[in-house]
Design an enzyme around this catalytic site. Structure first.
Site, PDB file in Angstrom:
ATOM      1  N   ASP A   1       0.994  -1.179   0.022  1.00  0.00           N
ATOM      2  CA  ASP A   1       0.024   0.155   0.216  1.00  0.00           C
ATOM      3  C   ASP A   1       0.918   1.204   0.114  1.00  0.00           C
ATOM      4  O   ASP A   1       1.671   1.389   0.768  1.00  0.00           O
ATOM      5  CB  ASP A   1      -0.979   0.167   1.178  1.00  0.00           C
ATOM      6  CG  ASP A   1      -1.804  -1.094   1.219  1.00  0.00           C
ATOM      7  OD1 ASP A   1      -2.096  -1.706   0.281  1.00  0.00           O
ATOM      8  OD2 ASP A   1      -2.593  -1.202   2.310  1.00  0.00           O
TER       9      ASP A   1
ATOM     10  N   HIS B   1      -3.108   5.652  -1.124  1.00  0.00           N
ATOM     11  CA  HIS B   1      -4.262   4.495  -0.878  1.00  0.00           C
ATOM     12  C   HIS B   1      -5.495   5.039  -0.067  1.00  0.00           C
ATOM     13  O   HIS B   1      -6.544   4.884  -0.392  1.00  0.00           O
ATOM     14  CB  HIS B   1      -3.649   3.058  -0.479  1.00  0.00           C
ATOM     15  CG  HIS B   1      -4.786   2.171  -0.298  1.00  0.00           C
ATOM     16  ND1 HIS B   1      -5.643   1.792  -1.192  1.00  0.00           N
ATOM     17  CD2 HIS B   1      -4.905   1.419   0.889  1.00  0.00           C
ATOM     18  CE1 HIS B   1      -6.632   0.946  -0.552  1.00  0.00           C
ATOM     19  NE2 HIS B   1      -5.929   0.477   0.523  1.00  0.00           N
TER      20      HIS B   1
END
Length: 221
Positions: free
Chosen positions: A66, A70
């Site tokens: 991530d 995100h």
């Protein structure tokens, strides 16, 4: 999960653990994420010159990283994550059958100076089961804050999210990503014991990517 061994000089052996999950149309995906499609585009058996597959999937499919983007509008994208964070010593903490990773798991002074932590949980057994499990083990916001306060640079877990399913504030993600901590999700740690390993996990260099699938391996000398 695959493991291999290579002999080094002076009798040392380096063992490799592939802790990535295979990408396929039948793999578990996080509820609500794009489904995975693996479709033949060209096939030698059909008279084409080469074999080529077409992949259609989300940026948070399987083993993935991530980026701050995100959950943070305007945050760093996947290509802006420092490479050095993605390679180096990592500690695996085995949480056993715990349903939640509480601050107690990271309270030990022995963790001082550790920059990369991977949590081995009951989740690793879920990869053998069809479909997505909502009841996966996750990090609390308090645990995420303690990790960030300790100066940890990478946190990994063995399922598709570090966050409790259905969380509305994404506290664990925000506390880590806002502090510059890389979040590595979707690992399979079934065959790896607790301890220190060398971690290497490299994402695809996706322009403005909010995340990316990656290949993650551990090295044990």
């Amino acid at each position: 999960m695959q493991a291999s061994c290579r002999k080094l000089s002076r009798g040392w052996h380096m063992k490799y653990y592939d802790i990535s999950v295979p990408i396929s149309a039948t793999m578990p995906i996080y509820e609500g994420d794009p489904p995975v499609e693996v479709v033949p585009f060209s096939r030698i058996s059909r008279g084409d010159i080469v074999n080529v597959l077409r992949l259609n999937m989300g940026t948070h499919t399987g083993t993935h990283i991530d980026a701050p983007l995100h959950v943070i509008e305007g945050g760093r994208n996947i290509s802006e994550i420092p490479i050095e964070t993605l390679h180096g010593p990592a500690l695996i903490i085995d949480t056993g059958a715990a349903e939640v990773i509480t601050p107690d798991f990271v309270a030990s002074p022995h963790l001082n100076g550790i920059k990369r932590i991977l949590f081995k949980t009951r989740n690793s057994s879920y990869w053998k089961q069809p479909g997505f499990r909502r009841d996966f083990t996750y990090l609390t916001g308090e645990t995420a804050k303690q990790l960030a306060d300790r100066g940890v640079k990478l946190v990994g877990i063995d399922y598709l999210s570090i966050e409790k399913f259905g969380s509305e504030d994404h506290a664990a993600h925000r506390l880590l990503l806002e502090a510059g901590v890389v979040v590595l999700e979707g690992l399979n740690l079934s065959d790896v014991s607790a301890g220190i390993y060398e971690l290497l996990c490299l994402p695809l260099r996706i322009h403005d990517g909010d995340g990316s699938p990656c290949r993650a391996i551990l090295l044990e000398k």
